[in-house]
Design a protein around this motif. Structure first.
Motif, PDB file in Angstrom:
ATOM      1  N   UNK A 163      16.676  -1.227   6.869  1.00  0.00           N
ATOM      2  CA  UNK A 163      16.005  -0.527   5.776  1.00  0.00           C
ATOM      3  C   UNK A 163      14.744  -1.281   5.356  1.00  0.00           C
ATOM      4  N   UNK A 164      14.888  -2.601   5.205  1.00  0.00           N
ATOM      5  CA  UNK A 164      13.736  -3.421   4.812  1.00  0.00           C
ATOM      6  C   UNK A 164      12.613  -3.300   5.835  1.00  0.00           C
ATOM      7  N   UNK A 184       4.155  -3.243  -3.038  1.00  0.00           N
ATOM      8  CA  UNK A 184       4.981  -3.097  -1.835  1.00  0.00           C
ATOM      9  C   UNK A 184       5.823  -4.365  -1.622  1.00  0.00           C
ATOM     10  N   UNK A 185       5.166  -5.525  -1.739  1.00  0.00           N
ATOM     11  CA  UNK A 185       5.877  -6.800  -1.587  1.00  0.00           C
ATOM     12  C   UNK A 185       6.972  -6.944  -2.644  1.00  0.00           C
ATOM     13  N   UNK A 186       6.626  -6.575  -3.878  1.00  0.00           N
ATOM     14  CA  UNK A 186       7.589  -6.716  -4.972  1.00  0.00           C
ATOM     15  C   UNK A 186       8.825  -5.865  -4.717  1.00  0.00           C
ATOM     16  N   UNK A 187       8.604  -4.633  -4.278  1.00  0.00           N
ATOM     17  CA  UNK A 187       9.746  -3.761  -3.996  1.00  0.00           C
ATOM     18  C   UNK A 187      10.578  -4.333  -2.844  1.00  0.00           C
ATOM     19  N   UNK A 188       9.891  -4.762  -1.767  1.00  0.00           N
ATOM     20  CA  UNK A 188      10.622  -5.316  -0.613  1.00  0.00           C
ATOM     21  C   UNK A 188      11.417  -6.558  -1.033  1.00  0.00           C
ATOM     22  N   UNK A 189      10.820  -7.398  -1.887  1.00  0.00           N
ATOM     23  CA  UNK A 189      11.526  -8.607  -2.328  1.00  0.00           C
ATOM     24  C   UNK A 189      12.707  -8.256  -3.225  1.00  0.00           C
ATOM     25  N   UNK A 190      12.582  -7.144  -3.977  1.00  0.00           N
ATOM     26  CA  UNK A 190      13.722  -6.693  -4.790  1.00  0.00           C
ATOM     27  C   UNK A 190      14.882  -6.285  -3.890  1.00  0.00           C
TER      28      UNK A 190
END
Lengths: 133, 741
Positions: free
Chosen positions: B315-316, B279-285
């Motif tokens: 969105x984030x 989840x963090x990785x996607x949000x950071x992307x």
């Protein structure tokens, strides 16, 4: 360690090249704007100004954001100390987690005696040996 | 016409993506097989619409349709064809279109490869993919349209000169493949929570997607560093620029995920953590894309700024809060099934590895956004330059290097004294030996630093202590590198030895079979070796770099660190979109002739000034005629620019430099292996030719790029199809289907 920097080097290393390129000091940046700033700083240093005085002049004219890194004072201490505090908190967190995980682990429950290998353990062992091949 | 086609195609794509999300979600509540299939077809339809839009924009770029803003601002008639094509991702709207295109492509592949499996998860996966696509399509339809147009204009502004580099063609799409790729594992993670199938299928199914995204992001970061190194002319490759940081953060959390997921596979632990990491990785992307394109924190990459900021922020926020809420609701479904037996175990070492990786990511995030925090809290703007990042991140990185050596070899569950001795005695001694060797080579200066550290420790002067501690970072790094490389070498030697004994194979065959039998493990080791080589390159080139800045007249010589550089002469040119002064140089290394180099300083005249445009075209036309006349015309442009600049400011020209690099790989000078002699002309007088050269000697800097190639090799081994992994996935699916039945 290198010899003590001159006033010019100290000031040019502390002042940001505000060309909009990478966040870099005037000393490092390769753009033509940095070259102009280096000449201006060198002129001030040649006139006998100390590094502190040169930097203070830039801060007075352009604000604190002209510094490559903010001074370690006031609210900025959060940036200087925050990551270090975060590191300590993270280490503490991991230690707490490890202790909690260890509690209730088969090793503790077994009071020092190794648990007998189950079929699943043997299967895993076979797989591990297989992996090595 | 093209704009109409583009608008229409993008609108249809938006409708299709929204339908994909809605119908797939409806199929989960109404259990309609038809709805699920319809949703999947929606993904294909959206892809078709986006492909038409991308094609339309490329046609507009290639045919110089300057009615389109995205063509007018980022291309020009004289722009070379590759840069016309690459101008698609030069604009903000175009890069969002590229994002949508890559996502739609990956979503379509996901749907196609899962049409007969994962049927319980797929409706949710398509819902998530459809929603993310819908967001990006809303942006390109209504907020930043790549087909926004005006009247036809005679010529375009053209791409920023610094972007006219072949890496422009490769680096942004590579990075975007990484950013976008993490959407697929994220969608499967959310699907597993939503469908209450929280076993190991979601990450086994997306294992190769995760490696794919992580591989492209990592490669993209390295390419960006190389581009900065050869283009920006300051002799370095990483400056903790917000946009660089934006790509590093998801790569770090993605790396943490790739490791911690192994703990879940083997020990059924860290289930909540793994979902949190993806989840963090996607949000950071998403945050990375936002930082790159919004220009919220001023940086070199923010050539485009617009009003997409609030949309991204919303969105984030929705993604983060929504996913976290779902995770909290499903916590009862995610119990840890095993416990830790010893701190001396692989589980614990992976936990520390995760702490360091996420710690670096959190530090970078905090410091990158600190200027915004400071401005919001105190109203004062501050700058976060490289020194503040290095204070914490360099020690973090050294700890990480140590863990790279420990993690793969320490025993699962509990390491015995025998296990530690067997695996770590020789590598530990090797590391210690290398560390001491470098300390001894530093000699008196190391002793002085040690004494200063002692004095500052007694007087509680932390700043001075840390300042002198820095001198030991390179020897520590080299020692740790030797430690890790020895662990990997021992491991390979042991594996090959076992195969040779048991199967009677030759060394190379045994090595190939060994890697082939467990690609993820051995490919992982190769990645580790690559990372270690990168670390060595960074440490050596940062710590032992030499630099000089000198004014040299044609015929003059400059000396630095065993090199001599003769400035043979210069010539002027007016080509493409710039006037340039090219300096011709001869370089001697330790008394041996090393080669000839050319470094140039360029000015790109602003063609909006009629007198500049005329002078430039006249100069270009004079090329091939009388050399003296050609030279005089170019000198006239330099003079004109200097005169205009006094009244109109610096926008009359955009300066850029073309650095010259001599790379040393010769066995004749092994101590200089991987070293660069790097020349930047800071200024060249077009009349006298007197040049202000900045010259760097960057020892071992090429290890950075060589390490990158090893990383690519290792990641490629990991990403190849693996029958063992497929069997595990099939077993998990069968198990979960039985449980569900």
């Amino acid at each position: 360690m290198a010899a003590k920097d001159t006033a010019y080097e100290q000031a040019a290393r502390a002042i940001l090249c505000d060309c909009g390129c990478h966040p870099q000091s005037v000393l490092e940046c390769a753009c033509s704007h940095a070259q102009e700033m280096r000449e201006a700083i060198a002129a001030e240093a040649a006139a006998g100004k100390s590094a502190e005085a040169i930097v203070a002049g830039y801060v007075a004219r352009s604000g604190e954001s002209i510094l490559v890194v903010p001074k370690a004072e006031g609210f900025n201490l959060l940036a200087w100390l925050g990551p270090g505090v975060g590191l300590l908190v993270a280490i503490a967190g991991v230690i707490v987690l490890l202790r909690r995980w260890r509690r209730g682990s088969p090793a503790d429950a077994g009071a020092g005696s190794a648990p007998a290998a189950t079929d699943a353990d043997l299967a895993r062992l076979r797989r591990a040996i297989d992996e090595l091949r | 016409m093209i704009a109409t086609v583009g608008h229409f195609a993008l609108f249809l794509a938006l409708v299709a993506a929204a339908w994909a999300a809605v119908s797939s979600w409806l199929s989960t509540v109404a259990s309609g097989r038809g709805l699920a299939r319809s949703g999947e077809r929606g993904i294909y339809a959206a892809l078709a619409g986006i492909v038409i839009a991308v094609s339309a924009l490329e046609i507009a770029l290639v045919t110089d349709d300057f009615r389109l803003d995205a063509v007018y601002h980022y291309s020009s008639a004289a722009q070379a064809l590759p840069y016309k094509i690459g101008a698609l991702w030069g604009s903000q709207a175009g890069s969002l279109l590229l994002w949508s295109f890559l996502l739609a492509g990956m979503a379509a592949i996901t749907v196609a490869t899962n049409r007969t499996k994962n049927r319980a998860l797929m409706p949710w996966v398509v819902t998530v993919l459809g929603l993310v696509m819908t967001f990006f399509l809303i942006l390109v339809n209504f907020v930043a349209s790549p087909f926004a147009s005006g009247p036809m204009r005679p010529d375009g502004v053209g791409l920023n000169p610094q972007l006219k580099n072949y890496w422009m063609m490769i680096h942004p799409p590579t990075l975007y493949l990484g950013y976008v790729g993490f959407t697929v594992p994220f969608a499967f993670a959310i699907a597993s929570l939503a469908a209450r199938r929280t076993g190991d299928i979601w990450f086994r199914t997306t294992r190769r997607w995760t490696i794919f995204a992580w591989f492209f992001l990592g490669t993209g970061i390295l390419m960006g560093s190389y581009w900065a190194y050869i283009e920006l002319g300051w002799g370095g490759y990483w400056a903790w620029d917000p946009v660089e940081n934006a790509s590093l953060m998801p790569w770090l959390t993605g790396t943490a995920f790739l490791h911690s997921v192994m703990i879940q596979e083997k020990k059924r632990m860290m289930k909540v953590w793994n979902v949190t990491l993806i989840l963090l990785t996607f949000c950071l992307s998403i945050f990375g894309t936002f930082l790159t394109r919004s220009g919220i924190i001023s940086s070199v990459h923010s050539f485009a700024t617009s009003d997409i900021g609030p949309a991204f922020a919303w969105f984030l926020a929705i993604v983060f809060v929504g996913s976290l809420t779902l995770l909290i609701l499903r916590l009862p479904d995610l119990p840890a099934e095993a416990r830790l037996e010893s701190v001396l175990s692989r589980e614990a070492s992976f936990l520390f590895n995760n702490m360091v990786l996420v710690g670096i990511a959190a530090t970078v995030l905090f410091l990158t956004t600190f200027p915004l925090i400071s401005e919001a809290a105190t109203g004062r703007k501050v700058t976060m330059g490289p020194p503040i990042f290095n204070i914490v991140n360099v020690p973090w990185a050294l700890v990480l290097l140590f863990l790279i050596g420990v993690g793969p070899l320490i025993a699962w569950r509990k390491a015995t004294a025998e296990n530690l001795r067997r695996n770590f005695l020789v590598p530990g001694l090797a590391g210690l030996w290398v560390f001491l060797l470098f300390v001894v080579l530093e000699g008196r200066s190391a002793a002085k630093d040690l004494a200063a550290m002692g004095r500052s420790a007694l007087s509680f002067d932390a700043a001075t202590f840390l300042d002198h501690l820095k001198a030991f970072y390179p020897p520590i790094c080299f020692g740790l590198a030797a430690f890790v490389l020895t662990t990997v070498a021992v491991e390979f030697a042991r594996g090959v030895g076992v195969r040779r004994r048991q199967h009677g194979e030759g060394v190379l065959l045994a090595l190939a079979r060994l890697v082939e039998r467990n690609r993820r493990r051995w490919g992982g080791y190769v990645v580790h070796v690559g990372v270690v080589i990168v670390f060595v390159g960074i440490a050596a080139s940062s710590a032992y770099r030499k630099e000089t800045v000198q004014l040299v007249d044609p015929g003059g010589t400059l000396q630095i660190d065993g090199y001599a550089m003769t400035y043979d002469g210069f010539r002027l040119e007016a080509v493409d979109d710039h006037v340039g002064a090219i300096t011709e140089l001869s370089v001697w290394q330790d008394g041996r002739f090393a080669g000839r180099l050319e470094a140039s300083q360029r000015w790109h005249p602003n063609m909006l000034y009629p007198e500049l445009r005329t002078a430039f075209h006249d100069a270009v036309a004079a090329k091939g005629g009388d050399p003296a006349a050609y030279r005089a015309r170019i000198q006239g442009i330099f003079a004109l620019i200097a005169r205009l600049e006094r009244t109109a400011g610096r926008e009359v020209k955009t300066p850029s430099t073309e650095v010259a690099i001599h790379k040393s790989f010769s066995p004749a000078a092994p101590q200089r292996f991987g070293e660069d002699f790097y020349v930047t002309p800071l200024g060249v007088d077009p009349i006298s030719g007197r040049a202000n050269f900045r010259v760097f000697v960057n020892p071992m800097v090429n290890f950075l790029w060589l390490g990158g190639l090893v990383f690519v090799l290792g990641a490629s081994i990991c990403i190849l199809p693996d029958s063992r992994e497929r069997r595990r996935l099939e077993a998990s699916m069968a198990l979960e289907d039985r449980a569900a039945a």
